[in-house]
Design a protein around this motif. Structure first.
Motif, short mmCIF file in Angstrom:
data_model
loop_
_atom_site.label_atom_id
_atom_site.label_comp_id
_atom_site.label_asym_id
_atom_site.label_seq_id
_atom_site.Cartn_x
_atom_site.Cartn_y
_atom_site.Cartn_z
N LYS A 1 0.83 -1.21 0.00
CA LYS A 1 0.00 0.00 0.00
C LYS A 1 0.86 1.25 0.00
N ARG B 1 -2.33 6.37 -0.28
CA ARG B 1 -3.59 6.77 0.35
C ARG B 1 -3.49 6.49 1.84
N SER C 1 -5.83 6.19 5.05
CA SER C 1 -7.19 6.09 5.56
C SER C 1 -7.21 6.50 7.02
N GLU D 1 -2.90 11.19 -0.25
CA GLU D 1 -4.35 11.38 -0.30
C GLU D 1 -4.96 10.86 1.00
N LEU E 1 -8.12 9.73 3.09
CA LEU E 1 -9.49 9.23 3.01
C LEU E 1 -10.06 9.29 4.42
#
Length: 289
Positions: free
Chosen positions: A87, A94, A96, A123, A125
């Protein structure tokens, strides 16, 4: 692959071995006690011997069960590290993030663009939730919480600073009620907020009425609308104070409760998670314990 046991029951066995309890394993995995028991029996049927001794209404790993549990733990830890590496090495990482709802709405969301400018390749989330969380099951890299509950000891956590709290209200409400009894606004999600503040600050405003709301966010909105005094955690009211939508006539008192970041393991120094934690700590700018 005939020497491999059925793989589906391994998660149940791992949790039962860690907790020494089918019941606690079921709670962690959000399944029934019977489902965990059946999964373990399936593995025992494959091996032809017991992995747990059942006695005195408790379960205890056998010697062979203990050896197998150590191997299973090693395999799961390696698999989790591999998944995390996959990841974090993606072209557009990303992150999370789970955050307590009122903190997310009143503090984090208005500032996320600042983080994006500081770390344009990451990014975020964002999801909102409070209290207990299973990071793996819910696919969350990082959770922001108040330290008012016990989380799993297998997680890494670090403090973002202590929480200052104080009564807040609209400027118009204070102008009209500075020398008269006040309406105290409560929230059912933190029912002891007023009691906690009074005990820490030693102050007791005169009150002639009380009103209850289902969530902290609503009590702060009610205070902004001039309905009374609400307990405001500083991060959640900082913008409203700067915009003169709220005033804090009694000031703020630092509580023993921390805001914390919870992760599966300590983030790598150059990871998006560590960049986000560093930014959180600097931007929240809270008293340290």
């Amino acid at each position: 692959m005939t020497n491999l046991p059925p793989l589906a029951p391994l998660a149940s066995f791992r949790a039962a071995a860690r907790h020494g309890s089918f019941t606690k394993a079921a709670q962690e995995l959000h399944v029934t006690h019977g489902a965990v028991s059946r999964a373990v029996k399936q593995l025992e049927g494959f091996f032809g011997f017991e992995l747990f001794e059942r006695r005195n209404r408790g379960i205890y790993l056998t010697d062979r069960g203990r050896a197998f549990a150590a191997q299973v733990e090693t395999l799961f830890a390696g698999l989790e590290r591999t998944c995390e590496e996959l990841k974090t090495t993606s072209p557009a990482p990303r992150l999370s993030v789970s955050c307590e709802p009122t903190l997310a709405m009143r503090w984090l969301m208005p500032r996320l663009d600042d983080f994006h400018r500081a770390a344009p390749d990451a990014e975020v989330l964002l999801s909102t939730a409070g209290g207990l969380i299973d990071l793996s099951e819910q696919g969350v890299d990082l959770a922001i919480r108040r330290s008012d509950f016990a989380w799993s000891g297998r997680y890494h956590s670090e403090s973002l600073g202590r929480e200052p709290i104080g009564p807040v209200c609209s400027p118009a409400y204070w102008a009209a009620h500075e020398h008269t009894p006040k309406r105290l606004l409560h929230t059912r999600t933190r029912p002891s907020a007023w009691t906690d503040w009074k005990g820490l600050s030693g102050q007791t405003p005169d009150a002639d009425a009380e009103q209850y709301f289902d969530h902290f966010y609503f009590s702060l909105q009610a205070a902004t609308a001039g309905l009374g005094l609400a307990i405001g955690p500083l991060p959640m009211v900082r913008d409203a104070l700067a915009q003169n939508l709220l005033v804090a006539p009694y000031g703020f008192t630092t509580t023993p409760t921390d805001y914390v970041v919870i992760t599966r393991r300590p983030p790598a120094p150059d990871s998006p998670a560590q960049a986000f934690i560093t930014w959180l700590t600097q931007t929240l700018d809270l008293p340290r314990s």
